[in-house]
Design an enzyme around this catalytic site. Structure first.
Site, PDB file in Angstrom:
ATOM      1  N   LYS A  32       0.856  -1.193   0.000  1.00 47.69           N
ATOM      2  CA  LYS A  32       0.000   0.000   0.000  1.00 47.69           C
ATOM      3  C   LYS A  32       0.887   1.236   0.000  1.00 47.69           C
ATOM      4  O   LYS A  32       1.780   1.366   0.827  1.00 47.69           O
ATOM      5  CB  LYS A  32      -0.895   0.005   1.242  1.00 47.69           C
ATOM      6  N   ASP A  59      -3.506   4.308  -1.865  1.00 51.55           N
ATOM      7  CA  ASP A  59      -4.427   4.744  -0.805  1.00 51.55           C
ATOM      8  C   ASP A  59      -4.444   6.272  -0.742  1.00 51.55           C
ATOM      9  O   ASP A  59      -3.828   6.868   0.140  1.00 51.55           O
ATOM     10  CB  ASP A  59      -3.944   4.117   0.516  1.00 51.55           C
ATOM     11  N   LYS A  61      -7.488   8.087  -1.017  1.00 54.02           N
ATOM     12  CA  LYS A  61      -8.779   8.502  -0.426  1.00 54.02           C
ATOM     13  C   LYS A  61      -9.368   9.747  -1.083  1.00 54.02           C
ATOM     14  O   LYS A  61      -9.586  10.779  -0.426  1.00 54.02           O
ATOM     15  CB  LYS A  61      -8.627   8.736   1.085  1.00 54.02           C
ATOM     16  N   ASP A  64     -14.036  14.647  -3.633  1.00 55.78           N
ATOM     17  CA  ASP A  64     -14.236  15.985  -4.220  1.00 55.78           C
ATOM     18  C   ASP A  64     -15.505  15.905  -5.061  1.00 55.78           C
ATOM     19  O   ASP A  64     -16.220  14.894  -5.005  1.00 55.78           O
ATOM     20  CB  ASP A  64     -13.001  16.367  -5.065  1.00 55.78           C
ATOM     21  N   THR A 119     -11.573   5.501  11.138  1.00 56.97           N
ATOM     22  CA  THR A 119     -11.555   4.947  12.507  1.00 56.97           C
ATOM     23  C   THR A 119     -11.102   5.984  13.524  1.00 56.97           C
ATOM     24  O   THR A 119     -11.268   5.800  14.726  1.00 56.97           O
ATOM     25  CB  THR A 119     -10.648   3.700  12.583  1.00 56.97           C
ATOM     26  N   ARG A 211       3.177  -1.364  10.740  1.00 59.50           N
ATOM     27  CA  ARG A 211       4.288  -1.484  11.694  1.00 59.50           C
ATOM     28  C   ARG A 211       4.613  -2.897  12.167  1.00 59.50           C
ATOM     29  O   ARG A 211       5.800  -3.203  12.365  1.00 59.50           O
ATOM     30  CB  ARG A 211       4.052  -0.523  12.869  1.00 59.50           C
TER      31      ARG A 211
HETATM   32  O1  C5P Z   1       1.150   0.377  11.193  1.00 61.67           O
HETATM   33  P1  C5P Z   1      -0.281  -0.074  11.082  1.00 61.67           P
HETATM   34  O2  C5P Z   1      -0.441  -1.574  10.922  1.00 61.67           O
HETATM   35  O3  C5P Z   1      -1.154   0.487  12.183  1.00 61.67           O
HETATM   36  O4  C5P Z   1      -0.768   0.563   9.701  1.00 61.67           O
HETATM   37  C1  C5P Z   1      -2.087   0.517   9.262  1.00 61.67           C
HETATM   38  C2  C5P Z   1      -2.227   1.232   7.957  1.00 61.67           C
HETATM   39  O5  C5P Z   1      -3.606   1.295   7.623  1.00 61.67           O
HETATM   40  C3  C5P Z   1      -1.730   2.683   7.958  1.00 61.67           C
HETATM   41  O6  C5P Z   1      -1.252   2.981   6.647  1.00 61.67           O
HETATM   42  C4  C5P Z   1      -2.978   3.461   8.271  1.00 61.67           C
HETATM   43  O7  C5P Z   1      -2.925   4.766   7.765  1.00 61.67           O
HETATM   44  C5  C5P Z   1      -4.049   2.644   7.542  1.00 61.67           C
HETATM   45  N1  C5P Z   1      -5.398   2.806   8.041  1.00 61.67           N
HETATM   46  C6  C5P Z   1      -5.775   2.537   9.342  1.00 61.67           C
HETATM   47  N2  C5P Z   1      -7.071   2.702   9.735  1.00 61.67           N
HETATM   48  C7  C5P Z   1      -7.986   3.134   8.863  1.00 61.67           C
HETATM   49  C8  C5P Z   1      -7.654   3.401   7.538  1.00 61.67           C
HETATM   50  C9  C5P Z   1      -6.321   3.220   7.156  1.00 61.67           C
HETATM   51  O8  C5P Z   1      -4.939   2.139  10.142  1.00 61.67           O
HETATM   52  N3  C5P Z   1      -9.245   3.239   9.238  1.00 61.67           N
END
Ligand code: C5P
Length: 232
Positions: A32, A59, A61, A64, A119, A211
């Site tokens: 992503k 990604d 998003k 507009d 979220t 992460r």
């Molecule tokens: O590091 P981690 O596993 O938390 O990363 C989750 C990824 O998913 C990040 O790129 C974050 O921006 C994205 N994301 C999220 N929750 C959402 C939408 C996207 O954690 N509702």
């Protein structure tokens, strides 16, 4: 497409991204690319990662007016990514324009996924600032239905909501779910998390994992652990 693990490449520049991707020699994970990396490096980062053989979820998003989103999607369609997204809050007119713009002359297009309610927005904020009085879960299902009725392929949601989205919108409507952590891992800033195995059980189609893989001592092993728990 079947279930898959998508690695969130939340890096600040191309050098860091390639240093990370170079660790993967025998597998080419679905990755992503988000706003930070795309805005830092431009479309070339997408072309370069694609040329290395990875599938890409772009990604960005988009949100507009329909005309602007449709034209932006037409430009992005030339990058030939595998998955891309918009905000369902842009409403059905915008989502339909996104599909039109994204669809190439040969009729092919990337999977188009809708963000429902971020979220980071809780029910209280949604009520006080966006003036949506309904429960958050109802708002999410309504956004998901709008996305489905507009012809989109799925939504981004919590793995905990994936089962309900499938009940509501059908088994083939895709659920792309961040918020995944290993049972013995650090949660970081994510609040409602599931393990890859739980996400599989609930019915997620794609898990987005950042992460737990990118910051792992052995990212390739962490990725393979996700595949073993979620896909195999
Ligand atoms: O590091 P981690 O596993 O938390 O990363 C989750 C990824 O998913 C990040 O790129 C974050 O921006 C994205 N994301 C999220 N929750 C959402 C939408 C996207 O954690 N509702």
């Amino acid at each position: 497409m079947g279930r898959d693990v998508i690695i969130a490449c939340d890096f600040v520049n191309a050098a860091q991204t390639f240093e990370f991707l170079d660790k993967f020699t025998d597998v080419k994970p679905f990755v992503k690319i988000g706003m930070e990396l795309f805005y830092a490096e431009g479309p070339s980062i997408v072309r370069e990662i694609k040329a290395r053989g990875h599938k890409i979820f772009l990604d960005l998003k988009l949100h507009d007016i329909p005309n602007t989103v449709g034209k932006a999607m037409k430009v992005l369609s030339a990058l030939d990514v595998d998955m891309i997204n918009v905000h369902a809050a842009g409403t059905s007119g915008m989502m339909k324009a996104a599909i039109d713009g994204l669809t190439r002359e040969d009729g092919r297009r990337a999977l188009l996924i809708a963000v429902t309610q971020l979220t980071s927005t809780d029910e209280e904020t949604m009520k006080n600032e966006i003036l949506i009085e309904k429960p958050l879960a109802d708002a999410v299902m309504s956004y998901a239905s709008n996305a489905k009725n507009s012809g989109l392929d799925g939504v981004v949601c919590s793995p905990l909501e994936a089962g309900k989205v499938h009940e509501h919108c059908g088994a083939v409507f895709l659920t792309v779910t961040p918020g995944v952590r290993f049972a013995d891992g650090d949660k970081g800033d994510q609040k409602r998390v599931t393990t890859p195995a739980q996400a599989k059980e609930i019915g997620s189609d794609y898990i987005v994992v950042g992460r737990p893989i990118t910051q792992a001592a052995d990212p390739v092993a962490a990725y393979k652990r996700c595949i073993a728990e979620f896909v195999d």
